[in-house]
Design a protein around this motif. Structure first.
Motif, PDB file in Angstrom:
ATOM      1  N   PHE A  97       0.839  -1.393  -0.005  1.00  0.00           N
ATOM      2  CA  PHE A  97      -0.071   0.022   0.071  1.00  0.00           C
ATOM      3  C   PHE A  97       0.870   1.240   0.139  1.00  0.00           C
ATOM      4  O   PHE A  97       0.587   2.206  -0.610  1.00  0.00           O
ATOM      5  CB  PHE A  97      -1.031  -0.010   1.297  1.00  0.00           C
ATOM      6  N   GLN A  98       2.007   1.331   0.881  1.00  0.00           N
ATOM      7  CA  GLN A  98       2.707   2.538   0.983  1.00  0.00           C
ATOM      8  C   GLN A  98       3.426   2.716  -0.453  1.00  0.00           C
ATOM      9  O   GLN A  98       3.507   3.849  -0.669  1.00  0.00           O
ATOM     10  CB  GLN A  98       3.925   2.344   1.923  1.00  0.00           C
ATOM     11  N   HIS A  99       3.801   1.663  -1.123  1.00  0.00           N
ATOM     12  CA  HIS A  99       4.472   1.939  -2.362  1.00  0.00           C
ATOM     13  C   HIS A  99       3.518   2.204  -3.441  1.00  0.00           C
ATOM     14  O   HIS A  99       3.805   3.096  -4.273  1.00  0.00           O
ATOM     15  CB  HIS A  99       5.054   0.556  -2.871  1.00  0.00           C
ATOM     16  N   VAL A 158       5.005   8.957   3.769  1.00  0.00           N
ATOM     17  CA  VAL A 158       4.332   7.727   3.784  1.00  0.00           C
ATOM     18  C   VAL A 158       5.182   6.408   4.201  1.00  0.00           C
ATOM     19  O   VAL A 158       4.363   5.608   4.596  1.00  0.00           O
ATOM     20  CB  VAL A 158       4.018   7.492   2.209  1.00  0.00           C
ATOM     21  N   LEU A 159       6.364   6.435   3.803  1.00  0.00           N
ATOM     22  CA  LEU A 159       7.147   5.363   4.210  1.00  0.00           C
ATOM     23  C   LEU A 159       7.303   5.211   5.938  1.00  0.00           C
ATOM     24  O   LEU A 159       7.332   4.212   6.473  1.00  0.00           O
ATOM     25  CB  LEU A 159       8.390   5.457   3.640  1.00  0.00           C
ATOM     26  N   GLN A 189       0.998   3.391  10.874  1.00  0.00           N
ATOM     27  CA  GLN A 189      -0.153   2.839  10.234  1.00  0.00           C
ATOM     28  C   GLN A 189      -0.437   2.170   9.350  1.00  0.00           C
ATOM     29  O   GLN A 189      -1.126   1.130   9.002  1.00  0.00           O
ATOM     30  CB  GLN A 189      -1.232   3.875  10.634  1.00  0.00           C
ATOM     31  N   LEU A 190       0.058   3.057   8.186  1.00  0.00           N
ATOM     32  CA  LEU A 190       0.268   2.279   6.848  1.00  0.00           C
ATOM     33  C   LEU A 190       1.068   1.134   6.594  1.00  0.00           C
ATOM     34  O   LEU A 190       0.794   0.115   5.775  1.00  0.00           O
ATOM     35  CB  LEU A 190       0.662   3.290   6.063  1.00  0.00           C
ATOM     36  N   LYS A 207      -4.607  -5.096   2.922  1.00  0.00           N
ATOM     37  CA  LYS A 207      -5.604  -4.876   2.115  1.00  0.00           C
ATOM     38  C   LYS A 207      -7.027  -5.225   2.604  1.00  0.00           C
ATOM     39  O   LYS A 207      -8.136  -4.348   2.334  1.00  0.00           O
ATOM     40  CB  LYS A 207      -5.227  -5.228   0.840  1.00  0.00           C
ATOM     41  N   LYS A 208      -7.016  -6.118   3.183  1.00  0.00           N
ATOM     42  CA  LYS A 208      -8.318  -6.598   3.810  1.00  0.00           C
ATOM     43  C   LYS A 208      -8.967  -5.680   4.652  1.00  0.00           C
ATOM     44  O   LYS A 208     -10.120  -5.282   4.771  1.00  0.00           O
ATOM     45  CB  LYS A 208      -8.239  -8.170   4.609  1.00  0.00           C
ATOM     46  N   LYS A 209      -8.082  -5.242   5.675  1.00  0.00           N
ATOM     47  CA  LYS A 209      -8.415  -4.251   6.559  1.00  0.00           C
ATOM     48  C   LYS A 209      -8.811  -2.921   6.125  1.00  0.00           C
ATOM     49  O   LYS A 209      -9.912  -2.228   6.483  1.00  0.00           O
ATOM     50  CB  LYS A 209      -7.373  -4.049   7.637  1.00  0.00           C
ATOM     51  N   LEU A 210      -8.073  -2.597   4.828  1.00  0.00           N
ATOM     52  CA  LEU A 210      -8.478  -1.528   4.083  1.00  0.00           C
ATOM     53  C   LEU A 210     -10.047  -1.499   3.550  1.00  0.00           C
ATOM     54  O   LEU A 210     -10.735  -0.357   3.632  1.00  0.00           O
ATOM     55  CB  LEU A 210      -7.430  -0.933   3.021  1.00  0.00           C
ATOM     56  N   LYS A 211     -10.065  -2.801   3.161  1.00  0.00           N
ATOM     57  CA  LYS A 211     -11.535  -2.858   2.418  1.00  0.00           C
ATOM     58  C   LYS A 211     -12.484  -2.767   3.523  1.00  0.00           C
ATOM     59  O   LYS A 211     -13.627  -2.232   3.023  1.00  0.00           O
ATOM     60  CB  LYS A 211     -11.288  -4.141   1.769  1.00  0.00           C
TER      61      LYS A 211
END
Length: 207
Positions: free
Chosen positions: A49-51, A109-110, A114-115, A120-124
């Motif tokens: 996600f950060q990338h 960002v890096l 938190q990031l 991805k599952k938690k982001l969704k």
């Protein structure tokens, strides 16, 4: 490049829904575009996600070709930093072609813990307003980047970016007498991401 992407295939029922809606709304040019292109796919990034966010920052206000070239160097630079004793990541990013401001944004960002830990599952599963607030708290991230991340990172099927230049340009070409607004396209919910993909693709057509 393809190893970094996952394709979310459009179901036939979604394609039929968009066709039917375009016809019922008398959006005949859009109807023809959808019919001609056929079912479409959402290309979803498989980067960390950060990338992904850094890649989006890299591409701000430069051409697609230049962005791809710089991102390739930045991605290699980040990996180099992770495997070497060189702690001056900002200098590495600057040497890859990033401006001082964009390098600072990338570092922010890096460095965001938190990031680093989120999946991805938690982001969704996040509420949209919480997701948006989390990203807007980062320097270099604006509403457009949030919307693009929901499309091309999370695969959200119902995102319509009212501030996107390409969508505005497509609307002007397809509906020269109709004022552009998000409300104009509300009938295409809950599949406005696919609608956006068709609008972007329409710019390649002679109308």
């Amino acid at each position: 490049m393809m190893k970094l992407l996952l394709l979310r295939i459009m179901h036939q029922k979604i394609f039929n829904f968009l066709l039917t809606t375009a016809k019922s709304q008398n959006h005949l040019r859009l109807y023809q575009i959808i019919k001609t292109i056929g079912p479409i796919e959402i290309p979803i990034s498989r980067l960390k996600f950060q990338h992904y966010l850094i890649k989006t920052i890299v591409g701000q206000q430069i051409s697609t070709k230049a962005a791809a070239s710089i991102w390739k160097k930045v991605e290699a630079g980040i990996k180099q930093h992770q495997t070497s004793k060189n702690k001056d990541l900002q200098s590495i990013l600057r040497s890859c072609g990033l401006s001082e401001r964009k390098a600072q944004y990338a570092l922010g960002v890096l460095d965001n813990t938190q990031l680093t830990s989120i999946t991805k599952k938690k982001l969704k599963l996040m509420q949209p307003e919480i997701y948006t607030a989390m990203l807007l708290a980062l320097k270099g991230i604006g509403p457009w980047t949030v919307e693009m991340s929901r499309i091309f990172y999370l695969g959200d099927e119902d995102i319509f970016s009212e501030g996107d230049y390409g969508i505005k340009a497509a609307h002007t070409r397809l509906f020269s007498t109709e004022q552009f607004s998000k409300e104009f396209y509300c009938k295409y919910a809950p599949y406005r991401t696919y609608l956006s993909l068709y609008l972007w693709r329409s710019l390649d057509f002679q109308i």
